[in-house]
Motif scaffolding. Structure first.
Motif, short mmCIF file in Angstrom:
data_model
loop_
_atom_site.label_atom_id
_atom_site.label_comp_id
_atom_site.label_asym_id
_atom_site.label_seq_id
_atom_site.Cartn_x
_atom_site.Cartn_y
_atom_site.Cartn_z
N LEU A 1 2.25 15.41 11.38
CA LEU A 1 1.14 14.92 10.56
C LEU A 1 0.96 13.41 10.66
N HIS A 2 2.08 12.68 10.64
CA HIS A 2 2.03 11.22 10.63
C HIS A 2 3.16 10.65 11.48
N PRO A 3 3.00 10.69 12.80
CA PRO A 3 4.10 10.22 13.66
C PRO A 3 4.51 8.78 13.40
N TYR A 4 3.53 7.91 13.11
CA TYR A 4 3.89 6.52 12.84
C TYR A 4 4.45 6.35 11.43
N GLY A 5 4.13 7.29 10.56
CA GLY A 5 4.78 7.31 9.25
C GLY A 5 6.25 7.60 9.40
N PHE A 6 6.58 8.56 10.26
CA PHE A 6 7.98 8.87 10.54
C PHE A 6 8.70 7.62 11.07
N GLN A 7 8.06 6.94 12.02
CA GLN A 7 8.68 5.75 12.61
C GLN A 7 8.86 4.64 11.57
N ALA A 8 7.84 4.44 10.73
CA ALA A 8 7.94 3.39 9.72
C ALA A 8 9.07 3.68 8.73
N ILE A 9 9.25 4.95 8.40
CA ILE A 9 10.31 5.34 7.47
C ILE A 9 11.68 5.10 8.08
N THR B 1 9.98 13.52 -0.53
CA THR B 1 10.90 13.53 0.61
C THR B 1 10.46 14.60 1.60
N THR B 2 10.95 14.48 2.82
CA THR B 2 10.65 15.52 3.81
C THR B 2 11.33 16.84 3.42
N ALA B 3 12.40 16.76 2.62
CA ALA B 3 13.02 18.00 2.11
C ALA B 3 12.02 18.75 1.23
N GLU B 4 11.29 18.01 0.39
CA GLU B 4 10.27 18.64 -0.45
C GLU B 4 9.12 19.18 0.40
N ARG C 1 16.75 -1.75 5.71
CA ARG C 1 17.23 -1.90 4.35
C ARG C 1 18.59 -1.24 4.12
N SER C 2 19.09 -0.53 5.14
CA SER C 2 20.37 0.20 5.01
C SER C 2 20.35 1.13 3.79
N VAL C 3 19.27 1.91 3.71
CA VAL C 3 19.14 2.88 2.61
C VAL C 3 19.06 4.28 3.20
N PRO C 4 19.40 5.30 2.41
CA PRO C 4 19.26 6.68 2.91
C PRO C 4 17.82 6.98 3.30
N ILE C 5 17.66 7.85 4.26
CA ILE C 5 16.32 8.17 4.74
C ILE C 5 15.46 8.76 3.63
N ALA C 6 16.08 9.50 2.71
CA ALA C 6 15.31 10.10 1.60
C ALA C 6 14.70 9.02 0.72
N ALA C 7 15.40 7.90 0.53
CA ALA C 7 14.86 6.81 -0.28
C ALA C 7 13.67 6.17 0.42
N ALA C 8 13.76 6.02 1.74
CA ALA C 8 12.64 5.47 2.51
C ALA C 8 11.44 6.41 2.46
N GLU C 9 11.70 7.71 2.52
CA GLU C 9 10.62 8.69 2.43
C GLU C 9 9.91 8.60 1.09
N LYS C 10 10.68 8.49 0.03
CA LYS C 10 10.09 8.34 -1.31
C LYS C 10 9.21 7.10 -1.39
N PHE C 11 9.66 6.03 -0.74
CA PHE C 11 8.93 4.77 -0.78
C PHE C 11 7.57 4.90 -0.12
N ARG D 1 0.84 -1.21 0.00
CA ARG D 1 0.00 0.00 0.00
C ARG D 1 0.87 1.25 0.00
N VAL D 2 1.91 1.24 -0.80
CA VAL D 2 2.80 2.39 -0.83
C VAL D 2 2.72 3.08 -2.19
N PRO D 3 2.87 4.41 -2.21
CA PRO D 3 2.97 5.28 -1.03
C PRO D 3 1.67 5.32 -0.24
N VAL D 4 1.81 5.50 1.08
CA VAL D 4 0.63 5.49 1.95
C VAL D 4 -0.16 6.79 1.79
#
Length: 554
Positions: free
Chosen positions: A411-419, A441-444, A426-436, A251-254
Motif C-alpha cells: 500500500l505504501h512502500p515509501y511509508g515502510f521505508q520511512a518507518i 501497527t502493522t500487527a493491527e 531513533r533506536s526504537v522498536p519498529i512498532a513504535a515507529a509504525e504508531k508514529f 504531518r504524522v500520522p500520514v
C-alpha cells in the motif's frame, strides 16, 4: 533516429501529421530543431514549413528536411523557404548529430532576446536585474490577455493601444525584441481597425509567455519530452517525500487508520514478493507432474501461504460443507486447490517489489529469514513441550504473524521505508515507529486483514497478541509459542525483526511467552535444558538460513 540522438543525450518526439506537428511545437517552445519528412500522412511537409516561416516567432526555428527522394522542385522550394539542410535517406549518424550541433550552437529562441552580457553592459543592468525585467514582462503577458480581449471586442482602440504600449515598454527595457515585435503587430492591426485579425493575433500571447519561460529556464524539460521512466522516477520522488518529510513537517500520522482499513479492503489478495510470485507462477503453469514443488515454495513464504489459505478456505466455503474445519496448512491448501486453480491464482497474485525492502539492515532476505526462523522455532517449541497437536499450526502462525509489513509494503512502500529509517535513527522498536507514522501497527493491519479475509481465527489472534501473549484470551498456547520463538530469533539475530539489536541473551523465564507456557508444563520440566537446546537449535537454524537460499524439505 531515436537511438542516434540518445547517444548524444538528446531527446526526440515524433508526430505523424502537419496539424500534430504544429500543435506540438506551439506547446513546446523548447524544441531546438525540427526534422521534417516531406511525405506525411495525407499531407506534404512543405505545408508545415510554410506555416512556420509565416509565424513571427517560429520563422527562425531551424528545420532539417530528410526524405527518401530529392525532387528538384521540392528542394528548391524548401531552400527558398529557408531550411538548415536537406538530407536524403539513408542518412549517416554523424550528419544527424552535426545538424543538431548547429542548432544548439545558437538556439533559435535567443534570436528573440538581446544577448545578456552586451545588453547588461549597454543598459547598466545586472544579470539578476535583467532576469527580473524579463519576469516582469512574463507577468504582464499573463495579465493583459483578458484586458486586451475586452478592448478588442468593444473596438476600444485607445484602451487596447495603451495596454499594448505598457507591456511593449517593459519588453524593450528587457531586450525581449520578439515579444516587442508581436505587440507592435497587434498594435498595428488595432490602429487599422482590423479587429478580427487583432483578436486572432492574441493567441500568440500564450506562446510569448512560454518563450520567455523557456529563455529563463533552459534546463526545464517539456512534459512532452519526458520519458515514461522519468515520469515514474518523479512520481516515486514525490511519493517518497510525502513520508520522509512527514516528521519535519509535523504531518504524522500520514495515513489515518480508517483510510488504511479502506485500502486493506481494496486489496485483491495478500501481497507476495515479486521473485517468489514469479517462481510460483513458473511452477504452477508448467504442467507440473507433482504438486510437491509448489508445496515447498508455498510453505516457505508468508505472503503466498496467506493467499493459499484464503483461497482454499473460500473453495471449502463454496462447497457448502456444513461446519467444515478451516484449512490451516499451506501444503494441504495446495493439494486442495489443484493444478487448474493454482495456475489461475498464480497469474493474478498481488505482487510487491522486494527492492522497496532494501533499507539496511532490512532487506527481503533478512525479513524472510526472520519469518521462517520464527515459524521453525514455534514448531520446535510445541514439539519440545509436547503440544504435538499445535506443531503444524505453530509453524504456519509463525510464518504469517508479520504479514502486516507486506500489506504496508504494497500500500505504501515509501511509508515502510520511512518507518524503518525512523526506527533505525531513533533506536526504537519498529512498532513504535509504525504508531508514529500510521497511528497503528502493522500487527493491527495484519489482524484486520486476517479477520476480513476469513483466515483461521487463531492466526489473526497470533498477529494481534504476539507481542503481548498474556492478553490473549483464546489460543493462548499458540500465541505464546510464536511469541517465544520471536524472542529466541531476535536474541540470536536470525534475520531482521525490525527491533533494535538485543544486548545479551534474555533468560527464557523472563519472556512474556514463557509466562504463559510455564503453567502448561509439568513441574519437573527442565527449563535450563530446554533453554540451552532451544538456543542451540536457533543458532543452527541461523547457519542453515545463511548457508542456502532454499530450506530443505520440512
Amino acid at each position: 533516429m531515436r537511438g542516434v540522438l540518445a547517444r548524444g543525450s538528446h531527446r526526440l518526439a515524433t508526430v505523424s501529421t502537419v496539424a500534430e506537428a504544429w500543435s506540438f511545437i506551439q506547446r513546446n517552445v523548447a524544441v531546438d530543431l525540427v526534422f521534417l519528412e516531406l511525405k506525411l500522412e495525407g499531407e506534404n511537409g512543405i505545408g508545415l514549413l510554410q506555416r512556420l516561416r509565416a509565424d513571427c516567432f517560429l520563422k527562425v526555428i531551424p528545420v532539417v528536411i530528410y526524405t527518401a527522394a530529392g525532387d528538384r522542385d521540392v528542394v528548391r522550394q524548401a531552400m527558398q523557404l529557408g531550411v538548415q539542410n536537406f538530407l536524403v535517406k539513408p542518412y549517416r549518424d554523424d550528419y544527424i548529430l552535426a545538424e543538431v550541433g548547429k542548432a544548439l550552437a545558437n538556439p533559435w529562441r535567443n534570436q528573440h532576446f538581446e544577448e545578456e552580457k552586451s545588453f547588461c553592459a549597454m543598459t547598466g543592468l545586472t544579470p539578476d536585474g535583467l532576469r527580473a525585467a524579463l519576469k516582469e514582462v512574463h507577468a504582464s503577458l499573463q495579465n493583459i490577455g483578458p484586458e486586451l480581449l475586452e478592448h478588442i471586442k468593444g473596438e476600444n482602440a485607445p484602451g487596447a493601444i495603451g495596454t499594448i504600449e505598457n507591456t511593449t515598454t517593459k519588453g524593450e527595457a528587457a531586450g525581449a525584441w520578439g515579444i516587442v515585435e508581436l505587440l507592435n503587430e497587434v498594435k498595428g492591426l488595432v490602429e487599422q481597425g482590423l479587429w478580427p485579425a487583432a483578436g486572432g493575433a492574441l493567441s500568440q500571447l500564450g506562446f510569448a509567455e512560454r518563450l520567455i519561460f523557456a529563455h529563463l529556464n533552459p534546463a526545464v524539460v517539456p512534459e512532452d519530452f519526458v520519458s515514461p521512466e522519468e515520469r515514474a522516477k518523479a512520481e516515486e520522488a514525490r511519493a517518497r517525500a510525502v513520508w520522509f518529510n512527514a516528521e519535519a513537517e509535523q504531518r504524522v500520522p500520514v495515513v489515518a487508520w480508517p483510510q488504511l482499513q479502506q485500502q486493506l479492503d481494496g486489496l485483491k489478495g495478500c501481497p507476495v514478493v515479486d521473485s517468489v510470485a514469479a517462481a510460483f507462477q513458473m511452477a504452477a503453469t508448467g504442467h507440473p507432474s507433482s504438486l510437491a514443488p509448489l508445496m515447498d515454495i508455498a510453505e516457505k513464504d508468508p505472503g503466498l501461504s496467506a493467499q493459499l489459505i484464503v483461497a482454499a478456505n473460500q473453495v471449502r466455503k463454496g462447497e457448502n460443507e456444513p461446519d467444515h474445519e478451516p484449512v490451516e496448512n499451506p501444503r494441504i491448501c495446495v493439494g486442495l486447490l489443484g493444478e487448474i486453480r493454482l495456475a489461475a491464482m498464480a497469474s493474478s497474485l498481488v505482487r510487491v517489489d522486494e527492492r522497496y525492502m532494501d533499507m539496511p539492515p532490512c532487506s527481503w532476505t533478512s525479513f524472510w529469514m526472520f519469518q521462517v526462523g520464527v515459524a521453525r522455532m514455534a514448531r520446535y517449541t510445541c514439539r519440545y513441550l509436547e503440544f504435538h497437536s499445535l506443531e503444524s499450526r505453530a509453524y504456519a502462525a509463525g510464518l504469517l504473524h508479520d504479514i502486516g509489513k507486506l500489506l504496508l509494503l504494497r500500500l505504501h512502500p515509501y511509508g515502510f521505508q520511512a518507518i524503518v529509517d525512523f526506527a533505525r535513527r531513533r533506536s526504537v522498536p519498529i512498532a513504535a515507529a509504525e504508531k508514529f507514522f500510521l497511528g497503528c501497527t502493522t500487527a493491527e493491519m495484519g489482524a484486520y486483514f486476517a479477520e476480513k479475509r476469513e483466515f483461521p481465527a487463531s492466526y489473526g489472534v497470533v498477529m494481534r497478541f504476539v507481542e503481548t501473549p498474556e492478553a490473549a484470551t483464546e489460543d493462548a498456547v499458540l500465541v505464546a509459542s510464536v511469541s517465544l520463538a520471536r524472542d529466541l530469533c531476535r536474541q540470536n539475530r536470525v534475520g531482521w525483526s525490525g527491533d533494535p539489536n538485543v544486548g545479551g541473551v534474555k533468560p527464557i523465564a523472563e519472556t512474556a511467552g514463557w509466562q504463559v507456557l510455564s503453567g502448561r508444563v509439568f513441574p519437573s520440566f527442565n527449563l535450563q535444558k530446554f533453554e540451552t537446546e532451544a538456543h542451540a537449535e536457533c543458532r543452527q537454524l541461523k547457519r542453515e538460513l545463511h548457508g542456502q537460499v532454499h530450506l530443505p524439505q520440512l
